[in-house]
Design a protein around this motif. Sequence first.
Motif, PDB file in Angstrom:
ATOM      1  N   ALA A 128      17.732 -10.229 -12.730  1.00  0.00           N
ATOM      2  CA  ALA A 128      17.928  -9.691 -11.385  1.00  0.00           C
ATOM      3  C   ALA A 128      17.280  -8.327 -11.224  1.00  0.00           C
ATOM      4  CB  ALA A 128      19.421  -9.598 -11.070  1.00  0.00           C
ATOM      5  N   THR A 129      17.374  -7.486 -12.249  1.00  0.00           N
ATOM      6  CA  THR A 129      16.861  -6.117 -12.130  1.00  0.00           C
ATOM      7  C   THR A 129      15.444  -5.969 -12.668  1.00  0.00           C
ATOM      8  OG1 THR A 129      17.886  -5.553 -14.264  1.00  0.00           O
ATOM      9  CG2 THR A 129      19.168  -5.133 -12.257  1.00  0.00           C
ATOM     10  N   GLY A 130      15.015  -6.878 -13.518  1.00  0.00           N
ATOM     11  CA  GLY A 130      13.693  -6.741 -14.110  1.00  0.00           C
ATOM     12  C   GLY A 130      12.582  -7.360 -13.289  1.00  0.00           C
ATOM     13  N   ILE A 131      12.922  -8.293 -12.397  1.00  0.00           N
ATOM     14  CA  ILE A 131      11.925  -8.939 -11.537  1.00  0.00           C
ATOM     15  C   ILE A 131      12.127  -8.453 -10.108  1.00  0.00           C
ATOM     16  CG2 ILE A 131      11.038 -11.145 -10.690  1.00  0.00           C
ATOM     17  CD1 ILE A 131      12.090 -12.443 -13.222  1.00  0.00           C
ATOM     18  N   SER A 132      11.129  -7.767  -9.566  1.00  0.00           N
ATOM     19  CA  SER A 132      11.249  -7.202  -8.228  1.00  0.00           C
ATOM     20  C   SER A 132      10.160  -7.751  -7.326  1.00  0.00           C
ATOM     21  CB  SER A 132      11.142  -5.666  -8.293  1.00  0.00           C
ATOM     22  OG  SER A 132      11.183  -5.102  -7.003  1.00  0.00           O
ATOM     23  N   PHE A 133      10.555  -8.156  -6.118  1.00  0.00           N
ATOM     24  CA  PHE A 133       9.600  -8.651  -5.135  1.00  0.00           C
ATOM     25  C   PHE A 133       9.272  -7.598  -4.081  1.00  0.00           C
ATOM     26  CE2 PHE A 133      11.718 -12.427  -6.803  1.00  0.00           C
ATOM     27  CZ  PHE A 133      10.633 -13.223  -7.115  1.00  0.00           C
ATOM     28  N   GLU A 134       9.882  -6.402  -4.191  1.00  0.00           N
ATOM     29  CA  GLU A 134       9.562  -5.344  -3.256  1.00  0.00           C
ATOM     30  C   GLU A 134       8.281  -4.627  -3.695  1.00  0.00           C
ATOM     31  OE1 GLU A 134      12.591  -5.212  -4.825  1.00  0.00           O
ATOM     32  OE2 GLU A 134      14.000  -5.877  -3.273  1.00  0.00           O
ATOM     33  N   LEU A 135       7.708  -3.878  -2.764  1.00  0.00           N
ATOM     34  CA  LEU A 135       6.531  -3.072  -3.081  1.00  0.00           C
ATOM     35  C   LEU A 135       7.010  -1.750  -3.665  1.00  0.00           C
ATOM     36  CD1 LEU A 135       3.418  -2.786  -2.847  1.00  0.00           C
ATOM     37  CD2 LEU A 135       3.815  -1.582  -0.702  1.00  0.00           C
ATOM     38  N   ARG A 136       6.787  -1.552  -4.948  1.00  0.00           N
ATOM     39  CA  ARG A 136       7.213  -0.328  -5.612  1.00  0.00           C
ATOM     40  C   ARG A 136       6.130   0.137  -6.575  1.00  0.00           C
ATOM     41  NH1 ARG A 136      13.558  -1.711  -7.132  1.00  0.00           N
ATOM     42  NH2 ARG A 136      14.347  -1.694  -4.999  1.00  0.00           N
ATOM     43  N   ASN A 137       5.790   1.429  -6.461  1.00  0.00           N
ATOM     44  CA  ASN A 137       4.864   2.085  -7.386  1.00  0.00           C
ATOM     45  C   ASN A 137       3.526   1.362  -7.488  1.00  0.00           C
ATOM     46  OD1 ASN A 137       6.783   4.090  -8.102  1.00  0.00           O
ATOM     47  ND2 ASN A 137       7.749   2.673  -9.543  1.00  0.00           N
ATOM     48  N   ALA A 138       3.025   0.929  -6.346  1.00  0.00           N
ATOM     49  CA  ALA A 138       1.695   0.310  -6.333  1.00  0.00           C
ATOM     50  C   ALA A 138       0.636   1.389  -6.548  1.00  0.00           C
ATOM     51  CB  ALA A 138       1.449  -0.413  -5.003  1.00  0.00           C
ATOM     52  N   SER A 139      -0.331   1.087  -7.397  1.00  0.00           N
ATOM     53  CA  SER A 139      -1.379   2.061  -7.710  1.00  0.00           C
ATOM     54  C   SER A 139      -2.472   2.011  -6.644  1.00  0.00           C
ATOM     55  CB  SER A 139      -1.971   1.775  -9.090  1.00  0.00           C
ATOM     56  OG  SER A 139      -2.430   0.442  -9.164  1.00  0.00           O
ATOM     57  N   VAL A 140      -2.887   3.194  -6.186  1.00  0.00           N
ATOM     58  CA  VAL A 140      -3.874   3.303  -5.108  1.00  0.00           C
ATOM     59  C   VAL A 140      -4.959   4.292  -5.518  1.00  0.00           C
ATOM     60  CG1 VAL A 140      -4.280   3.841  -2.680  1.00  0.00           C
ATOM     61  CG2 VAL A 140      -2.071   2.880  -3.396  1.00  0.00           C
ATOM     62  N   GLY A 141      -6.192   3.873  -5.362  1.00  0.00           N
ATOM     63  CA  GLY A 141      -7.332   4.773  -5.524  1.00  0.00           C
ATOM     64  C   GLY A 141      -8.002   4.999  -4.174  1.00  0.00           C
ATOM     65  N   ILE A 142      -8.529   6.188  -3.953  1.00  0.00           N
ATOM     66  CA  ILE A 142      -9.174   6.510  -2.675  1.00  0.00           C
ATOM     67  C   ILE A 142     -10.586   7.007  -2.936  1.00  0.00           C
ATOM     68  CG2 ILE A 142      -9.174   8.058  -0.689  1.00  0.00           C
ATOM     69  CD1 ILE A 142      -6.254   7.907  -0.516  1.00  0.00           C
ATOM     70  N   LEU A 143     -11.532   6.320  -2.356  1.00  0.00           N
ATOM     71  CA  LEU A 143     -12.921   6.762  -2.354  1.00  0.00           C
ATOM     72  C   LEU A 143     -13.169   7.463  -1.020  1.00  0.00           C
ATOM     73  CD1 LEU A 143     -15.796   6.894  -3.426  1.00  0.00           C
ATOM     74  CD2 LEU A 143     -16.144   4.543  -2.648  1.00  0.00           C
ATOM     75  N   ASP A 144     -13.027   8.778  -1.021  1.00  0.00           N
ATOM     76  CA  ASP A 144     -13.120   9.569   0.211  1.00  0.00           C
ATOM     77  C   ASP A 144     -14.541  10.087   0.376  1.00  0.00           C
ATOM     78  OD1 ASP A 144     -12.775  11.107   2.420  1.00  0.00           O
ATOM     79  OD2 ASP A 144     -11.214  12.403   1.587  1.00  0.00           O
ATOM     80  N   GLU A 145     -15.332   9.396   1.195  1.00  0.00           N
ATOM     81  CA  GLU A 145     -16.705   9.817   1.472  1.00  0.00           C
ATOM     82  C   GLU A 145     -16.797  10.645   2.744  1.00  0.00           C
ATOM     83  OE1 GLU A 145     -19.683   6.566   0.115  1.00  0.00           O
ATOM     84  OE2 GLU A 145     -18.017   5.457   1.031  1.00  0.00           O
ATOM     85  N   ASP A 146     -15.654  10.884   3.397  1.00  0.00           N
ATOM     86  CA  ASP A 146     -15.632  11.672   4.629  1.00  0.00           C
ATOM     87  C   ASP A 146     -15.200  13.116   4.366  1.00  0.00           C
ATOM     88  OD1 ASP A 146     -15.818  12.189   7.380  1.00  0.00           O
ATOM     89  OD2 ASP A 146     -13.727  11.665   7.702  1.00  0.00           O
ATOM     90  N   ARG A 147     -14.166  13.290   3.543  1.00  0.00           N
ATOM     91  CA  ARG A 147     -13.629  14.604   3.186  1.00  0.00           C
ATOM     92  C   ARG A 147     -13.321  15.434   4.428  1.00  0.00           C
ATOM     93  NH1 ARG A 147     -14.035  15.265  -2.209  1.00  0.00           N
ATOM     94  NH2 ARG A 147     -15.530  13.922  -3.316  1.00  0.00           N
ATOM     95  N   SER A 148     -12.582  14.825   5.321  1.00  0.00           N
ATOM     96  CA  SER A 148     -12.202  15.478   6.574  1.00  0.00           C
ATOM     97  C   SER A 148     -10.684  15.669   6.592  1.00  0.00           C
ATOM     98  CB  SER A 148     -12.628  14.613   7.762  1.00  0.00           C
ATOM     99  OG  SER A 148     -11.925  13.372   7.733  1.00  0.00           O
ATOM    100  N   PRO A 149     -10.178  16.449   7.536  1.00  0.00           N
ATOM    101  CA  PRO A 149      -8.724  16.590   7.659  1.00  0.00           C
ATOM    102  C   PRO A 149      -8.015  15.244   7.864  1.00  0.00           C
ATOM    103  CG  PRO A 149      -9.814  18.310   8.904  1.00  0.00           C
ATOM    104  CD  PRO A 149     -10.897  17.392   8.435  1.00  0.00           C
ATOM    105  N   LEU A 150      -8.642  14.319   8.577  1.00  0.00           N
ATOM    106  CA  LEU A 150      -8.030  13.017   8.805  1.00  0.00           C
ATOM    107  C   LEU A 150      -7.942  12.213   7.511  1.00  0.00           C
ATOM    108  CD1 LEU A 150      -6.859  10.805  10.557  1.00  0.00           C
ATOM    109  CD2 LEU A 150      -9.186  10.132  11.202  1.00  0.00           C
ATOM    110  N   SER A 151      -9.030  12.232   6.725  1.00  0.00           N
ATOM    111  CA  SER A 151      -8.998  11.478   5.460  1.00  0.00           C
ATOM    112  C   SER A 151      -7.967  12.069   4.504  1.00  0.00           C
ATOM    113  CB  SER A 151     -10.382  11.476   4.813  1.00  0.00           C
ATOM    114  OG  SER A 151     -10.784  12.792   4.449  1.00  0.00           O
ATOM    115  N   LEU A 152      -7.811  13.404   4.519  1.00  0.00           N
ATOM    116  CA  LEU A 152      -6.767  14.024   3.704  1.00  0.00           C
ATOM    117  C   LEU A 152      -5.383  13.619   4.191  1.00  0.00           C
ATOM    118  CD1 LEU A 152      -5.946  15.987   1.467  1.00  0.00           C
ATOM    119  CD2 LEU A 152      -6.069  17.841   3.158  1.00  0.00           C
ATOM    120  N   ARG A 153      -5.228  13.522   5.506  1.00  0.00           N
ATOM    121  CA  ARG A 153      -3.944  13.107   6.077  1.00  0.00           C
ATOM    122  C   ARG A 153      -3.604  11.671   5.683  1.00  0.00           C
ATOM    123  NH1 ARG A 153      -1.865  14.291  12.175  1.00  0.00           N
ATOM    124  NH2 ARG A 153      -0.019  12.928  12.144  1.00  0.00           N
TER     125      ARG A 153
END
Length: 372
Positions: A40-65
Motif C-alpha cells: 500500500a505504501t510502497g506503490i504510488s500512483f500519484e505524481l511525486r518527485n518527478a525529475s524535470v530538466g529545463i533547456l532554457d534557450e530564452d533566459r527571460s523573466p518568463l522562462s525563469l518564472r
Amino acid sequence: MRRLANILWLGIKELRSLAADPVLLFFVIYAFSLAVYSQATGISFELRNASVGILDEDRSPLSLRLREALLPPHFKPPEAIAADELDRLMDTGRYTFVLDIPPDFQRDLIAGHQPQIQLNVDATAMSQAGIGAGYLQQILAQEIAAFLKADPAAPVALQMRIAFNPDNESSWFTGVVAVINNITMLAVLLAGAAVIREREHGTLDHLLVMPVSPLEIALAKLWSNGLVITLATGFSLWFVVHEVIGMPIAGSLSLFLLGVALYLFFATAIGLLLGTVARSMPQLGLLFILVVLPMNLLSGGNSPFESMPFALQVIMSAFPSSHFVAFAQAILYRGAGFGIVWPQFLATGLIGALVLAVALLRFRAAIAQATT
C-alpha cells in the motif's frame, strides 16, 4: 450430529497442524500485515518527485518564472541542461520530463505570436508520464496567463468533486487490493498444502482407517482454513488498512466478512482441487502460478474490469473472483449495503457451490485411489 462432530474435530486437528507449522503460520501473518502495508505504501500512483530538466534557450523573466513554478511534492527542483545533453540525458533515463523553451519565447509571446514549448516525456514511467504531462500543461498555462495578465478562465467552469477518495490516496486502493489478492492466494495455498501435508506425513492413511468419510475430511479442511483466512482478513482491514494506513471503511465490515466467507467456499475448493492434482508442494506452486495469478490479475482489482476486451470480461465473469472484487470495493469504498451487492453475492455463491462440488468429487476419487 456424528458427521458434524467429525467435521468439527477434524477441523480442529487442521488448526493444530497449522499452528505447528511455523513457516505457514509466519506466511499467513506476514501476508495480512507487512505485505499489505508495504504494497500500500510502497506503490504510488500519484505524481511525486518527478525529475524535470529545463533547456532554457530564452533566459527571460518568463522562462525563469516557468522554472520556479515547478515545485515539490509533484516535481523535484528543475535542473538546467545544455542543448547537446538533451538526447543523452533522456536516453539514460535521467529525467522524466524535459522542457525546451525556445529562443525569444517571451518576446514572441508579447508580440502576439504563438510560440511553442517542447515537452519531452519519458513514457517508460507510464504513471508519471500521463499524469505529469497534464500537470505541466496546466501549470505552464496558468503561469503564462498570469504573466500576460490574461483571464485564464474558460467559458464553462468545471467543478470537480472527487467521491470516495477525496485526496486521491493510492495507498487506499493498493491496500485493499493487497488484502483481496492475499485472501485468494492464502485460501488456495492453505487448502492445497493441507492435502499435500497429509500425504507427505502419512497421516492420510491414518484418517482412512478412522470412521470418517472423505466428505467429512474435505469439509473439515475447508472450514478450518476458511476460518483462519476470515479472521486474518478482519484483522488486516481493521488494523493495517484502517488504523495504520488511515483508510476509512465506508461500509459494514461484518457484511464484507460475510462475503469473504462466501467467497472462501470457492477459493478453498480451488486449493483442495489443486491439492488432489499436485503430488508435492513445488507442483502446487506451479499450478498456483498457472491458475491463481491470472485470476487475480484479471479480476478487476488491479485494473478496471470494463477496460478489458469484451470476450475476456465474459470469461472472467464465470470466476467468483471478479464478483468478489466488485462487492468488496462497493462495500469498503462506497458503503454499499446488501440490497446493492446481493447479485454479486448470489453469483459468488452459485459458482462457488459448483466448484466446491467438483472439488469434493475429485477429493473423494483421490481418496478412493489412495486406498486401492
